[in-house]
Design an enzyme around this catalytic site. Structure first.
Site, mmCIF file in Angstrom:
data_model
loop_
_atom_site.group_PDB
_atom_site.id
_atom_site.type_symbol
_atom_site.label_atom_id
_atom_site.label_comp_id
_atom_site.label_asym_id
_atom_site.label_seq_id
_atom_site.Cartn_x
_atom_site.Cartn_y
_atom_site.Cartn_z
ATOM 1 N N ALA A 1 0.853 -1.188 0.000
ATOM 2 C CA ALA A 1 0.000 0.000 0.000
ATOM 3 C C ALA A 1 0.891 1.240 0.000
ATOM 4 O O ALA A 1 2.075 1.177 0.349
ATOM 5 C CB ALA A 1 -0.927 0.018 1.214
ATOM 6 N N PHE A 2 0.336 2.374 -0.394
ATOM 7 C CA PHE A 2 1.178 3.567 -0.583
ATOM 8 C C PHE A 2 1.760 4.086 0.725
ATOM 9 O O PHE A 2 2.716 4.846 0.719
ATOM 10 C CB PHE A 2 0.387 4.676 -1.300
ATOM 11 C CG PHE A 2 -0.249 5.680 -0.395
ATOM 12 C CD1 PHE A 2 -1.459 5.432 0.217
ATOM 13 C CD2 PHE A 2 0.385 6.890 -0.131
ATOM 14 C CE1 PHE A 2 -2.028 6.369 1.064
ATOM 15 C CE2 PHE A 2 -0.177 7.826 0.712
ATOM 16 C CZ PHE A 2 -1.394 7.565 1.320
ATOM 17 N N LYS A 3 1.235 3.642 1.882
ATOM 18 C CA LYS A 3 1.785 4.063 3.174
ATOM 19 C C LYS A 3 3.289 3.750 3.274
ATOM 20 O O LYS A 3 4.025 4.451 3.961
ATOM 21 C CB LYS A 3 1.061 3.359 4.332
ATOM 22 C CG LYS A 3 -0.457 3.475 4.339
ATOM 23 C CD LYS A 3 -0.933 4.762 4.946
ATOM 24 C CE LYS A 3 -2.440 4.850 5.165
ATOM 25 N NZ LYS A 3 -3.287 4.619 3.988
ATOM 26 N N ASP A 4 3.721 2.690 2.570
ATOM 27 C CA ASP A 4 5.147 2.344 2.588
ATOM 28 C C ASP A 4 6.020 3.462 2.030
ATOM 29 O O ASP A 4 7.174 3.612 2.446
ATOM 30 C CB ASP A 4 5.407 1.084 1.739
ATOM 31 C CG ASP A 4 4.844 -0.184 2.366
ATOM 32 O OD1 ASP A 4 4.804 -0.279 3.600
ATOM 33 O OD2 ASP A 4 4.460 -1.094 1.598
ATOM 34 N N LEU B 1 6.424 5.742 5.092
ATOM 35 C CA LEU B 1 6.865 5.122 6.343
ATOM 36 C C LEU B 1 8.222 4.438 6.235
ATOM 37 O O LEU B 1 8.999 4.440 7.199
ATOM 38 C CB LEU B 1 5.792 4.157 6.858
ATOM 39 C CG LEU B 1 4.600 4.894 7.496
ATOM 40 C CD1 LEU B 1 3.433 3.935 7.728
ATOM 41 C CD2 LEU B 1 5.012 5.546 8.815
#
Ligand SMILES: *Cc1c(COP(=O)(O)O)cnc(C)c1O
Length: 465
Positions: A110-113, A116
């Site tokens: 997911a784009f959170k990576d 983060l």
């Protein structure tokens, strides 16, 4: 670079201070005192660079004196080294003027990576320099927990505890959290729902004694470091589509307004992004605001795109601050009124200025499934239930003749049930997660009770003593 709170009552901080603080002490959100400017020549010089190199150069003015450029460069290289695509964030053409910007090639799909993975390195660097140790606690309904765990697993100066509602996340999501092998990670399955988990985290932060004893920290999307780390991929995509000589637009599946705010920041820095489309599911507070200057809280109804199931978009406060001419007192008053009344509207000229740049779009669950099927039929592309709404919005609302960057925020294999329902195909997990269902899980169970959860966090902190 110095950072100021949108509510004007907290002390200004530098990048490291903002990174460690997250939320400002006055309840506001940190914003850079001014936006770094990239001239046409500066932008041209970024064209053709590998993603990690470009990211380091775009981030350098935000980081300022806090991290040496060579260190920032090394962190960007390491952060994106584990991505499963050489281009890090490839662009895929889907229609004459619609391009998917794939942000899901990181470890948790997911784009959170994107943010983060880098923030994990930045935390470690700043903590080592200061000789500090922090304990991150967070609640998750799905994507954020696994992305945060992957980002800080095995880092020396950080422990992380993630609360998830037992039995209420998807199996892929739970296993992505509970199968990480690292002794600084504690997963707690709480006997309750997501709101209970979030309330427990808030209560831990409100328990000042416990907070200080544990040196608690958060990694939620209100941290400006996360916003900053999302700016480079919009610069990268715009350059690949002809900027700075050519204008582009963006379309972003939106929840907390962090991702689209990063696109708007790129525009403020000189990237010619001409229009911003906010794509939502039936939880459409932003789309309602953009349609009728009415931001009223309706509560949250679960949908096929759970990462967009939000009642209030926290990062909108940052845009509001800007469109109110950076008037912190007025921003603070507007947010205080919103909190008490559950409603917000802004002065007519302000609303007109916002809607000149931003347009809202929504799709119900049934429409989302139909869009997945249509895209697959027309372009052979499988999009997850979040990304497909942004792609549909790009097709319908993109300005004529302008390439639209549609942020693709999750890998379709993260939502196999919805995809199968829409097109009868079950997308396989990528190779690095292929054995996810065979891996051993590790988590503890706890009741929905603050004292019990605090005891778990404390025991975990003292595990080696
Ligand atoms: C978090 C998330 C979003 C929403 O992003 P915001 O920055 O909160 O607007 C959209 N899609 C996916 C898959 C996500 O994980």
């Amino acid at each position: 670079m110095r950072y100021t709170s949108t509510r004007g009552q907290a002390e200004q901080k530098d990048f490291s201070g903002v990174l460690l603080a997250g939320l400002a002490a006055d309840g506001g959100l940190y914003m850079p005192l001014s936006w770094p400017q990239f001239s046409t020549a500066d932008l041209r010089a970024l064209r053709g660079l590998p993603y990690p190199e470009l990211a380091a150069r775009v981030l350098a003015p935000f980081v300022g004196e806090c991290v040496k450029f060579a260190d920032l460069q090394a962190m960007c290289r390491r952060a994106y080294a584990g991505f499963s695509h050489k281009a890090t964030t490839p662009l895929v053409q889907l229609d004459t003027n619609v391009y998917a910007l794939e942000l899901f090639h990181g470890p948790t799909l997911a784009f959170k990576d994107m943010a983060l993975q880098l923030v994990g390195h930045l935390f470690e660097h700043v903590l080592a320099e200061r000789g500090e140790k922090i304990r991150i606690v967070g609640a998750t309904s799905g994507d954020t927990g696994s992305a945060a765990i992957e980002a800080v697993a095995n880092r020396k100066n950080i422990d992380i505890t993630i609360l998830h509602p037992e039995g209420k996340t998807s199996e892929v999501q739970r296993r992505q959290m509970t199968t990480v092998k690292a002794d600084n990670v504690l997963n707690i399955a709480v006997d309750g729902n997501f709101d209970d988990c979030q309330d427990l985290v808030k209560a831990m932060f409100a328990d000042t004694e416990f907070r200080a004893e544990m040196n608690l920290s958060a990694v939620n999307s209100i941290n400006f470091a996360r916003i900053a780390a999302q700016i480079p991929y919009y610069v990268y995509a715009a350059l690949n589509l002809g900027a700075p000589e050519r204008e582009v637009a963006v379309s972003v599946p939106t929840g907390n307004f962090g991702n689209i705010l990063a696109a708007w920041a790129a525009h403020k820095m000189g990237v010619p992004i001409k229009h911003f489309i906010v794509a939502s599911n039936r939880n459409d507070i932003l789309t309602r605001f953009l349609e009728a200057n009415d931001m009223s809280v309706h509560g949250v109804t679960p949908s096929l795109s759970p990462s967009m199931d939000i009642g209030i978009s926290s990062n909108f406060e940052r845009l509001l601050f800007e469109f109110l001419g950076r008037d912190a007192a007025l921003t603070a008053k507007t947010m205080a009124d919103f909190r008490t009344s559950g409603k917000m509207s802004v002065a007519e000229p302000v609303w007109r200025a916002i809607t000149k740049d931003f347009t809202g779009f929504r799709r119900s669950d049934e429409e989302t499934l139909a869009e997945i099927a249509r895209l697959y039929r027309e372009s052979g592309y499988l999009a997850d239930p979040h990304s497909v709404i942004g792609i549909a919005a790009a097709r319908e609302l993109g300005p004529v003749g302008v390439p639209v960057i549609a942020a693709a925020t999750a890998h379709p294999a993260k939502f196999p049930d919805a995809i199968e329902k829409a097109v009868g195909v079950r997308p396989p997990l990528p190779a690095h997660l292929a054995d996810l269902y065979q891996r051993n899980e590790k988590f503890i169970r706890a009741p929905n009770d603050l004292a019990a959860i605090e005891a778990c966090v404390r025991n975990f902190a003292n595990r080696n003593t």
